[in-house]
Design a protein around this motif. Structure first.
Motif, PDB file in Angstrom:
ATOM      1  N   ALA A  69       0.813  -1.162  -0.144  1.00  0.00           N
ATOM      2  CA  ALA A  69       0.044   0.198   0.028  1.00  0.00           C
ATOM      3  C   ALA A  69       0.791   1.135  -0.096  1.00  0.00           C
ATOM      4  O   ALA A  69       2.009   1.218   0.349  1.00  0.00           O
ATOM      5  N   PRO A  70       0.414   2.539  -0.364  1.00  0.00           N
ATOM      6  CA  PRO A  70       0.941   3.645  -0.479  1.00  0.00           C
ATOM      7  C   PRO A  70       1.487   3.779   1.005  1.00  0.00           C
ATOM      8  O   PRO A  70       0.999   3.581   1.965  1.00  0.00           O
ATOM      9  N   GLU A  71       2.620   4.691   1.193  1.00  0.00           N
ATOM     10  CA  GLU A  71       3.199   4.965   2.449  1.00  0.00           C
ATOM     11  C   GLU A  71       3.188   6.323   2.651  1.00  0.00           C
ATOM     12  O   GLU A  71       3.677   7.312   1.909  1.00  0.00           O
ATOM     13  N   ILE A  72       2.742   6.745   3.754  1.00  0.00           N
ATOM     14  CA  ILE A  72       2.325   8.202   4.256  1.00  0.00           C
ATOM     15  C   ILE A  72       3.511   9.303   4.190  1.00  0.00           C
ATOM     16  O   ILE A  72       3.678  10.240   4.051  1.00  0.00           O
ATOM     17  N   LEU A  73       4.842   8.446   4.487  1.00  0.00           N
ATOM     18  CA  LEU A  73       5.819   9.575   4.574  1.00  0.00           C
ATOM     19  C   LEU A  73       6.212  10.106   3.080  1.00  0.00           C
ATOM     20  O   LEU A  73       6.786  11.122   2.950  1.00  0.00           O
ATOM     21  N   ASP A  74       5.416   9.628   2.001  1.00  0.00           N
ATOM     22  CA  ASP A  74       5.766  10.441   0.678  1.00  0.00           C
ATOM     23  C   ASP A  74       4.588  11.291   0.523  1.00  0.00           C
ATOM     24  O   ASP A  74       4.755  12.176  -0.284  1.00  0.00           O
ATOM     25  N   TYR A  75       3.821  11.778   1.385  1.00  0.00           N
ATOM     26  CA  TYR A  75       2.461  12.525   1.446  1.00  0.00           C
ATOM     27  C   TYR A  75       2.763  13.726   2.296  1.00  0.00           C
ATOM     28  O   TYR A  75       2.070  14.795   2.372  1.00  0.00           O
ATOM     29  N   ILE A  76       3.478  13.351   3.570  1.00  0.00           N
ATOM     30  CA  ILE A  76       3.452  14.408   4.736  1.00  0.00           C
ATOM     31  C   ILE A  76       4.067  15.737   4.134  1.00  0.00           C
ATOM     32  O   ILE A  76       4.879  15.958   3.269  1.00  0.00           O
ATOM     33  N   CYS A  77       3.689  16.903   4.684  1.00  0.00           N
ATOM     34  CA  CYS A  77       3.794  18.225   4.381  1.00  0.00           C
ATOM     35  C   CYS A  77       5.219  18.566   4.947  1.00  0.00           C
ATOM     36  O   CYS A  77       5.754  17.778   5.953  1.00  0.00           O
ATOM     37  N   SER A  78       5.781  19.700   4.787  1.00  0.00           N
ATOM     38  CA  SER A  78       7.175  20.125   5.215  1.00  0.00           C
ATOM     39  C   SER A  78       7.098  20.339   6.549  1.00  0.00           C
ATOM     40  O   SER A  78       7.822  19.962   7.264  1.00  0.00           O
ATOM     41  N   GLN A  79       5.948  20.873   7.499  1.00  0.00           N
ATOM     42  CA  GLN A  79       5.977  21.147   8.918  1.00  0.00           C
ATOM     43  C   GLN A  79       5.940  19.698   9.307  1.00  0.00           C
ATOM     44  O   GLN A  79       6.754  19.551  10.624  1.00  0.00           O
ATOM     45  N   CYS A  80       5.313  18.784   8.970  1.00  0.00           N
ATOM     46  CA  CYS A  80       5.330  17.246   9.408  1.00  0.00           C
ATOM     47  C   CYS A  80       6.555  16.671   9.410  1.00  0.00           C
ATOM     48  O   CYS A  80       7.079  15.915  10.357  1.00  0.00           O
ATOM     49  N   HIS A  81       7.118  16.927   8.263  1.00  0.00           N
ATOM     50  CA  HIS A  81       8.416  16.298   7.864  1.00  0.00           C
ATOM     51  C   HIS A  81       9.450  16.763   8.748  1.00  0.00           C
ATOM     52  O   HIS A  81      10.242  15.844   9.399  1.00  0.00           O
ATOM     53  N   ASP A  82       9.490  18.079   9.066  1.00  0.00           N
ATOM     54  CA  ASP A  82      10.487  18.748  10.129  1.00  0.00           C
ATOM     55  C   ASP A  82      10.255  18.189  11.296  1.00  0.00           C
ATOM     56  O   ASP A  82      11.075  17.899  12.145  1.00  0.00           O
ATOM     57  N   HIS A  83       9.205  18.207  12.044  1.00  0.00           N
ATOM     58  CA  HIS A  83       8.539  17.609  13.397  1.00  0.00           C
ATOM     59  C   HIS A  83       9.287  16.103  13.201  1.00  0.00           C
ATOM     60  O   HIS A  83       9.872  15.864  14.483  1.00  0.00           O
ATOM     61  N   PHE A  84       8.920  15.353  12.395  1.00  0.00           N
ATOM     62  CA  PHE A  84       9.477  13.899  12.358  1.00  0.00           C
ATOM     63  C   PHE A  84      10.982  13.903  12.423  1.00  0.00           C
ATOM     64  O   PHE A  84      11.471  12.987  13.024  1.00  0.00           O
ATOM     65  N   ALA A  85      11.591  14.796  11.679  1.00  0.00           N
ATOM     66  CA  ALA A  85      13.039  14.804  11.346  1.00  0.00           C
ATOM     67  C   ALA A  85      13.772  14.998  12.885  1.00  0.00           C
ATOM     68  O   ALA A  85      14.647  14.521  13.276  1.00  0.00           O
ATOM     69  N   GLN A  86      12.926  15.951  13.731  1.00  0.00           N
ATOM     70  CA  GLN A  86      13.493  16.548  15.109  1.00  0.00           C
ATOM     71  C   GLN A  86      13.370  15.238  15.897  1.00  0.00           C
ATOM     72  O   GLN A  86      14.335  14.977  16.960  1.00  0.00           O
ATOM     73  N   VAL A  87      12.148  14.622  15.615  1.00  0.00           N
ATOM     74  CA  VAL A  87      12.088  13.218  16.675  1.00  0.00           C
ATOM     75  C   VAL A  87      13.014  12.229  16.375  1.00  0.00           C
ATOM     76  O   VAL A  87      13.588  11.893  17.415  1.00  0.00           O
ATOM     77  N   LYS A  88      13.451  12.183  15.144  1.00  0.00           N
ATOM     78  CA  LYS A  88      14.426  10.986  14.839  1.00  0.00           C
ATOM     79  C   LYS A  88      15.935  11.372  15.263  1.00  0.00           C
ATOM     80  O   LYS A  88      16.589  10.883  15.851  1.00  0.00           O
ATOM     81  N   GLU A  89      15.948  12.824  15.173  1.00  0.00           N
ATOM     82  CA  GLU A  89      17.398  13.345  15.877  1.00  0.00           C
ATOM     83  C   GLU A  89      17.449  13.202  17.322  1.00  0.00           C
ATOM     84  O   GLU A  89      18.516  13.013  17.925  1.00  0.00           O
ATOM     85  N   GLY A  90      16.461  13.503  17.979  1.00  0.00           N
ATOM     86  CA  GLY A  90      16.313  13.167  19.284  1.00  0.00           C
ATOM     87  C   GLY A  90      16.682  11.938  19.813  1.00  0.00           C
ATOM     88  O   GLY A  90      17.291  11.837  20.795  1.00  0.00           O
ATOM     89  N   LEU A  91      15.969  10.869  19.143  1.00  0.00           N
ATOM     90  CA  LEU A  91      16.257   9.462  19.406  1.00  0.00           C
ATOM     91  C   LEU A  91      17.669   8.947  19.191  1.00  0.00           C
ATOM     92  O   LEU A  91      18.414   8.338  20.125  1.00  0.00           O
ATOM     93  N   GLU A  92      18.136   9.491  18.062  1.00  0.00           N
ATOM     94  CA  GLU A  92      19.724   9.265  17.768  1.00  0.00           C
ATOM     95  C   GLU A  92      20.350   9.791  18.980  1.00  0.00           C
ATOM     96  O   GLU A  92      21.619   9.362  19.239  1.00  0.00           O
ATOM     97  N   GLN A  93      20.149  11.385  19.291  1.00  0.00           N
ATOM     98  CA  GLN A  93      21.032  11.804  20.522  1.00  0.00           C
ATOM     99  C   GLN A  93      21.011  10.908  21.693  1.00  0.00           C
ATOM    100  O   GLN A  93      22.127  11.062  22.364  1.00  0.00           O
TER     101      GLN A  93
END
Length: 417
Positions: A218-242
């Motif tokens: 099925a289609p994957e939602i990460l291909d559809y999220i807006c720039s604001q949601c993309h930035d939020h998600f990127a910061q979550v991933k960065e925090g987990l990595e930290q």
């Protein structure tokens, strides 16, 4: 006729209740560490709260709620989950007027009409946390870290996070439309529930185990999220990595409730095989507005204590015991009278203490003290009474020592930390 407990419920008896106290005490500890305060809400609410908050197209609302009409003709539901109740309380008590964010935790029973199986009951218990009033991605990271720290306090280890973003009301409609088109082409392969969900809420199909093969491409939602949601998600991933928290992206993870937005996650253990999910949650920025009249962001997770107990049984080396500090052994009638005041003195000094109430022999009392895992026993007999003393016995080493009665609390305080 014999009356049994209702199907899907259980009595929690000693020694199992010691395990429950252990989990609950650690939950209070970790919540205090992270500055979360406890909230307690009613176990039943007006049904509309869950219809509106959880979503009418979810399995919980459609199939699993315990709903009844009270004597006033109002529709009442035993709470199937806690987040909607926390949000209702937040709004009703005007907590939004205080400095934000608001950080809550809860421990308590929930109710769902499900098929009972190992670790799953119709009355079950959750430890969960909710944060209201902040859209900071670091809150999402903190929540996951808090849950993992809790599990480590219990002696568990080796966790990883399955992570996804399911976007927001602005970017999700295009995804839902494409998802609906995809599943329409495979409608014959869907179960009867998912055929109904196809028009009402196609996101729920992604959460169906029975239709897993159909959802794989099925289609994957990460291909559809807006720039604001993309930035939020990127910061979550960065925090987990930290924080060096292991995670991987699960693009079809949506969770089973309609109120989620942006971050969703499941925390799993590498050591548990197929049924390895321990706790899960995510962000729900639209829920407060859906239930009330305020646009307040939120995020949280919940953990099933029955499921967690099964995990502990698989991983721990020994049983959790509730040790008794002191057992008073009585010899003779005068010792009976003295032991009553002695027990109260010990208990008021903060020691857990017990004695025999069955007029048993000294040997039987010793066995009872051992069975109750007592660290020490205090022997009270005629010899001790005449000397205004007590015999303190270390139940682990067998060592005995005569102690003056007025010194016994101080001596025990030095030995029992």
């Amino acid at each position: 006729m014999k009356i049994n407990s209702p199907r899907g419920t259980q009595d929690i008896l000693p020694p199992d209740s010691f395990d429950w106290q252990f989990l609950e005490n650690k939950a209070h500890e970790i919540s205090e560490n992270y500055n979360y305060q406890e909230i307690r809400t009613p176990v039943f609410e007006y049904t509309e709260l869950f219809n509106r908050g959880i979503g009418e197209a979810t399995d919980i609302v459609e199939k699993e709620m315990y709903t009844f009409e009270d004597r006033g003709g109002r529709s009442i539901t035993l709470r199937p989950e806690m987040t909607a109740s926390v949000v209702r309380s937040f709004l009703e008590n005007k907590i939004y007027g205080r400095a934000q964010p608001t950080k809550y935790y809860y421990i308590g029973p929930m109710f769902r009409y499900e098929r009972p199986q190992s670790g799953r009951y119709r009355q079950f218990h959750q430890f969960g946390v909710e944060v209201l009033g902040s859209n900071d991605p670091d809150i999402d990271v903190e929540l996951m870290a808090m849950g993992i720290d809790y599990l480590e306090k219990l002696g568990l280890k080796d966790f990883f996070v399955e992570l996804n973003s399911i976007g927001c009301p602005e970017c999700r409609p295009d995804y839902v439309a494409d998802l609906q088109e995809h599943f329409s082409e495979h409608e014959e392969e869907l179960c009867s529930d998912c055929r109904r969900r196809l028009t009402r809420n196609p996101l729920r199909i992604l959460d169906c185990d029975e239709c897993a093969e159909t959802t794989g491409n099925a289609p994957e939602i990460l291909d559809y999220i807006c720039s604001q949601c993309h930035d939020h998600f990127a910061q979550v991933k960065e925090g987990l990595e930290q924080l060096k928290i292991d995670f991987h992206i699960e693009p079809h993870l949506v969770r089973g409730l309609d109120y989620y937005t942006n971050t969703v996650f499941e925390v799993k253990s590498h050591d548990l095989g197929a049924q390895n999910a321990i706790f899960s949650g995510g962000r729900y920025n639209g829920l407060v507005e859906e239930i009330g009249d305020r646009d307040v962001p939120g995020s949280g997770w919940a953990l099933g204590l029955e499921r967690l107990l099964l995990v502990l049984e698989e991983q721990r080396d020994e049983d959790i015991k509730s040790d008794l500090d002191v057992y008073v052994i009585k010899i003779g009638a005068r010792a009976e009278k003295l032991s009553l005041s002695l027990l109260r003195k010990l208990r008021r000094a903060g020691f857990s203490a017990d004695t025999d109430y069955g007029d048993r022999s000294v040997g039987s009392q010793m066995k009872d003290a051992d069975r109750k895992n007592s660290d020490y026993s205090i022997i009270v007999g005629e010899d001790e009474i005449q000397k205004d003393s007590l015999t303190l016995r270390d139940m682990n080493t067998g060592e005995e020592k005569m102690i003056a009665q007025d010194k016994i609390v101080d001596v025990l305080a030095d030995k029992i930390q």
